[in-house]
Design a protein around this motif. Sequence first.
Motif, PDB file in Angstrom:
ATOM      1  N   UNK A 329       0.597  -1.268   0.066  1.00 30.19           N
ATOM      2  CA  UNK A 329      -0.172   0.114  -0.113  1.00 30.19           C
ATOM      3  C   UNK A 329       0.853   1.218   0.007  1.00 30.19           C
ATOM      4  N   UNK A 330       2.332   1.087   0.395  1.00 33.43           N
ATOM      5  CA  UNK A 330       3.000   2.336   0.300  1.00 33.43           C
ATOM      6  C   UNK A 330       3.264   2.696  -1.028  1.00 33.43           C
ATOM      7  N   UNK A 331       3.483   3.892  -1.433  1.00 31.87           N
ATOM      8  CA  UNK A 331       4.047   4.304  -2.681  1.00 31.87           C
ATOM      9  C   UNK A 331       5.597   4.719  -2.359  1.00 31.87           C
ATOM     10  N   UNK A 332       6.283   4.625  -3.644  1.00 33.25           N
ATOM     11  CA  UNK A 332       7.671   4.956  -3.741  1.00 33.25           C
ATOM     12  C   UNK A 332       7.802   6.550  -3.675  1.00 33.25           C
ATOM     13  N   UNK A 333       7.022   7.064  -4.475  1.00 27.57           N
ATOM     14  CA  UNK A 333       7.070   8.615  -4.769  1.00 27.57           C
ATOM     15  C   UNK A 333       6.326   9.567  -3.833  1.00 27.57           C
ATOM     16  N   UNK A 334       5.358   9.116  -3.279  1.00 33.02           N
ATOM     17  CA  UNK A 334       4.503   9.925  -2.460  1.00 33.02           C
ATOM     18  C   UNK A 334       4.234   9.401  -1.036  1.00 33.02           C
ATOM     19  N   UNK A 335       4.536  10.135  -0.098  1.00 40.02           N
ATOM     20  CA  UNK A 335       4.427   9.552   1.320  1.00 40.02           C
ATOM     21  C   UNK A 335       2.795   9.789   1.643  1.00 40.02           C
ATOM     22  N   UNK A 336       2.163   8.900   2.356  1.00 38.83           N
ATOM     23  CA  UNK A 336       0.958   8.898   2.954  1.00 38.83           C
ATOM     24  C   UNK A 336       0.927   8.693   4.581  1.00 38.83           C
ATOM     25  N   UNK A 337      -0.027   9.356   5.171  1.00 37.09           N
ATOM     26  CA  UNK A 337      -0.348   9.076   6.561  1.00 37.09           C
ATOM     27  C   UNK A 337      -0.655   7.657   6.505  1.00 37.09           C
ATOM     28  N   UNK A 338      -0.678   7.224   8.086  1.00 36.26           N
ATOM     29  CA  UNK A 338      -0.968   5.915   8.451  1.00 36.26           C
ATOM     30  C   UNK A 338      -2.395   5.643   8.202  1.00 36.26           C
ATOM     31  N   UNK A 339      -3.405   6.543   8.455  1.00 33.91           N
ATOM     32  CA  UNK A 339      -4.797   6.375   8.041  1.00 33.91           C
ATOM     33  C   UNK A 339      -4.892   6.059   6.682  1.00 33.91           C
ATOM     34  N   UNK A 340      -4.130   6.669   5.738  1.00 32.36           N
ATOM     35  CA  UNK A 340      -4.572   6.330   4.477  1.00 32.36           C
ATOM     36  C   UNK A 340      -3.802   4.836   4.044  1.00 32.36           C
ATOM     37  N   UNK A 341      -2.822   4.424   4.623  1.00 29.73           N
ATOM     38  CA  UNK A 341      -2.267   3.258   4.433  1.00 29.73           C
ATOM     39  C   UNK A 341      -3.249   2.372   5.126  1.00 29.73           C
ATOM     40  N   UNK A 342      -3.902   2.464   6.128  1.00 33.32           N
ATOM     41  CA  UNK A 342      -4.980   1.577   6.679  1.00 33.32           C
ATOM     42  C   UNK A 342      -5.933   1.216   5.634  1.00 33.32           C
ATOM     43  N   UNK A 343      -6.300   2.510   4.959  1.00 36.09           N
ATOM     44  CA  UNK A 343      -7.610   2.433   4.028  1.00 36.09           C
ATOM     45  C   UNK A 343      -7.300   1.572   2.870  1.00 36.09           C
ATOM     46  N   UNK A 344      -6.148   1.945   2.142  1.00 33.62           N
ATOM     47  CA  UNK A 344      -5.636   1.081   0.965  1.00 33.62           C
ATOM     48  C   UNK A 344      -5.484  -0.331   1.388  1.00 33.62           C
ATOM     49  N   UNK A 345      -4.978  -0.615   2.336  1.00 31.88           N
ATOM     50  CA  UNK A 345      -4.433  -2.227   2.625  1.00 31.88           C
ATOM     51  C   UNK A 345      -5.457  -2.896   3.317  1.00 31.88           C
ATOM     52  N   UNK A 346      -6.315  -2.056   3.877  1.00 26.40           N
ATOM     53  CA  UNK A 346      -7.495  -2.794   4.482  1.00 26.40           C
ATOM     54  C   UNK A 346      -7.002  -3.214   5.875  1.00 26.40           C
ATOM     55  N   UNK A 347      -5.979  -3.018   6.346  1.00 25.29           N
ATOM     56  CA  UNK A 347      -5.292  -3.661   7.701  1.00 25.29           C
ATOM     57  C   UNK A 347      -5.793  -2.444   8.696  1.00 25.29           C
ATOM     58  N   UNK A 348      -6.070  -2.970   9.863  1.00 27.29           N
ATOM     59  CA  UNK A 348      -6.736  -2.161  10.862  1.00 27.29           C
ATOM     60  C   UNK A 348      -5.446  -1.075  11.305  1.00 27.29           C
ATOM     61  N   UNK A 349      -6.212   0.170  11.616  1.00 26.13           N
ATOM     62  CA  UNK A 349      -4.950   1.321  11.853  1.00 26.13           C
ATOM     63  C   UNK A 349      -3.876   0.893  12.776  1.00 26.13           C
ATOM     64  N   UNK A 350      -4.521   0.422  14.075  1.00 30.27           N
ATOM     65  CA  UNK A 350      -3.541  -0.050  15.253  1.00 30.27           C
ATOM     66  C   UNK A 350      -2.367  -0.726  14.559  1.00 30.27           C
ATOM     67  N   UNK A 351      -2.707  -2.014  13.913  1.00 30.91           N
ATOM     68  CA  UNK A 351      -1.806  -2.543  13.026  1.00 30.91           C
ATOM     69  C   UNK A 351      -0.577  -2.021  12.342  1.00 30.91           C
TER      70      UNK A 351
END
Lengths: 380, 380
Positions: A329-351
């Motif tokens: 879910x991470x992108x090499x060129x653009x940084x995203x906050x953990x909340x966005x990474x949780x959405x994209x990956x479908x993994x709970x935010x705490x994890x």
Amino acid sequence: MVTQEQRLACAYLIKVAEPPAPALRRFVVAHGVVAAAAAVRVGDVPESVEAETSARRHIDTAAEDLAVAKRAGARLVTPEDEDWPAWPLLPLTNAAARGLKWASPPLGLWVRGTAPLAEALQRAVSIVGARAATSYGEHVATEMGYGLASRGMTVVSGAAYGIDGAAHKGALNATGSTVAVLACGIDRAYPAGHTALIDRIAAQGLVITEYSPGTTPARHRFLVRNRIIAALGSGTVVVEAGQRSGARNTAASAAALGRVLMVVPGPVTSAMSMGCHDLLREGLATSVGSVAEVIESVGLFGEDLAPKPETTPRPTDGLDSEALRIHEALEPREAHPAERIAEVSGVPLSKVRAVLPALELTGLANRCESGWRRTPPTPT
Amino acid sequence: MVTQEQRLACAYLIKVAEPPAPALRRFVVAHGVVAAAAAVRVGDVPESVEAETSARRHIDTAAEDLAVAKRAGARLVTPEDEDWPAWPLLPLTNAAARGLKWASPPLGLWVRGTAPLAEALQRAVSIVGARAATSYGEHVATEMGYGLASRGMTVVSGAAYGIDGAAHKGALNATGSTVAVLACGIDRAYPAGHTALIDRIAAQGLVITEYSPGTTPARHRFLVRNRIIAALGSGTVVVEAGQRSGARNTAASAAALGRVLMVVPGPVTSAMSMGCHDLLREGLATSVGSVAEVIESVGLFGEDLAPKPETTPRPTDGLDSEALRIHEALEPREAHPAERIAEVSGVPLSKVRAVLPALELTGLANRCESGWRRTPPTPT
């Protein structure tokens, strides 16, 4: 010590009986070779032995055969000789005892070459295959002959064109040991085009046959000869075989004798691999693609394991499925906050919050002001 | 009849949970899709379901997703639909019930194409393999796709470059049925170079995915998608596979699901066949080289047997071993008396005298004044 009388008696019986001669062999084992020969000569034998010997018992060329063999650089090895390969031939002895007449062991072996016979056959693999082999098959047979001989195995084959010849040549090129089993007299070279090859095999390894000097090759003799090739190798590798072929006959013999049967797969579009694939589908054979796999297949269990081919490890190899999804879910060129990474990956935010610093530690993620991004892989 | 409320609830849950979502699926089965969706939305769910849904439960694009799908010519098939392929997916349901979390069935399937889904999957074979396939592999995949589709089987694959694409194309060329299972949204074409191919598959067969419209392909999604390919075919054929490949992952899934796993052998010198040969050596797969063998392998026992390839019969086929030896002892150009034939063949004279007239009757021998000679084979 084998007496000259025994050797002459053996040569006489070999000439008289067309192999395999199960009744005659049992008769020889029971009475000794000299007494058995004397009885055969006068026809004082049981009916089953009579049937195997009556047609030629009046022909005695034993002394002449020994002389011809000597001139050809060959000797006769009898079951009474220390050099008799009793152990490699044991599957034939056992199968014959179970009533398989075709499997009856030879009465003796004519041997050309200086190496001790039993010793040469101590660690042996048979390689057989089509005469009308493809360049693929010959390439693989040569490589396997070379590789097995380099590792101290003796390569047994039948000196034919195609796969047989390629396997012998591979072993010769490795200055290793190789044994050719002929379907004709030891003083003959068949096929004629392999005369030089058979001479090289005799010089560096051994050429052997159960047929008397002067015997011509005939179709049924190849089939009879094949049982010896199948027995002498701890395993038999079929490199290429048509659907109806001598190689399949050898394969069937090896399987019936309890020897390890291996086949080299090939293109399914190649008629020369169809016999191999049939044996795989019938569950009679193991697939082998390398010398290491052959050695593993014939080797003792737990020893001689083929090395697992190396695969290039990936930096993400140790990650569990959620960490993998976060990494993806991470992108090499653009940084995203953990909340966005949780959405994209479908993994709970705490994890996600727990895993991201771990990914950073192993060099897979970068933290920056605006969030997290994937670390590009370093070129290797 | 599936209500619009059920369909919206299904679309919402598909979007929220990254597949496979075993806890959510059990929750849906227990409470029904509408109640399950309502509970997920407010977070009133067991911890295991919370872990699968918390990251995206605030995102509800269900109505939009259905609209986007409709514009792309696709529909959402839910487990409540008559068209749901419950039977083909049964191995996933069973495996999930045994605790295999990766095998949890999809919550629903986005489907592009007009054919009924369950019907298309009634008789299906999956064909998978390397993206970096060789021309040999693509040739075989195309032939198998063509041959299976011609015989009324649906060819299931993943629309990737290499083997997948070749298998789909083969089925399309046979104007047969083929199903592509995507690892991204139904409104996407991945790989982009296969956009036209995926359009053709949708026009003639079906394109399906468990991912919501807009979902991008990611590495882990291909592995998750592979379980569906492995389940939908009664058997999976791996045509070419490197030693570490997605195709091997599909193969492992098929084996774990109890589906028939088949591999196409290839040259042992080809890295692209190593994965196939490994599966053979590990005893996980059957070797197949033709459409008939695939159908035999997935077919019902006793039906669909592959025809044994025809071999040309030889006139000597019916002879026993002694008759064969007598026949071999005859010469085509020179006649010999029976006594001489007995000597050469090693067969007793009485038997020779009985067999020669029989050989004459079947056209294999000629009697002349000086004895017997072999009848030359008549050209065919």
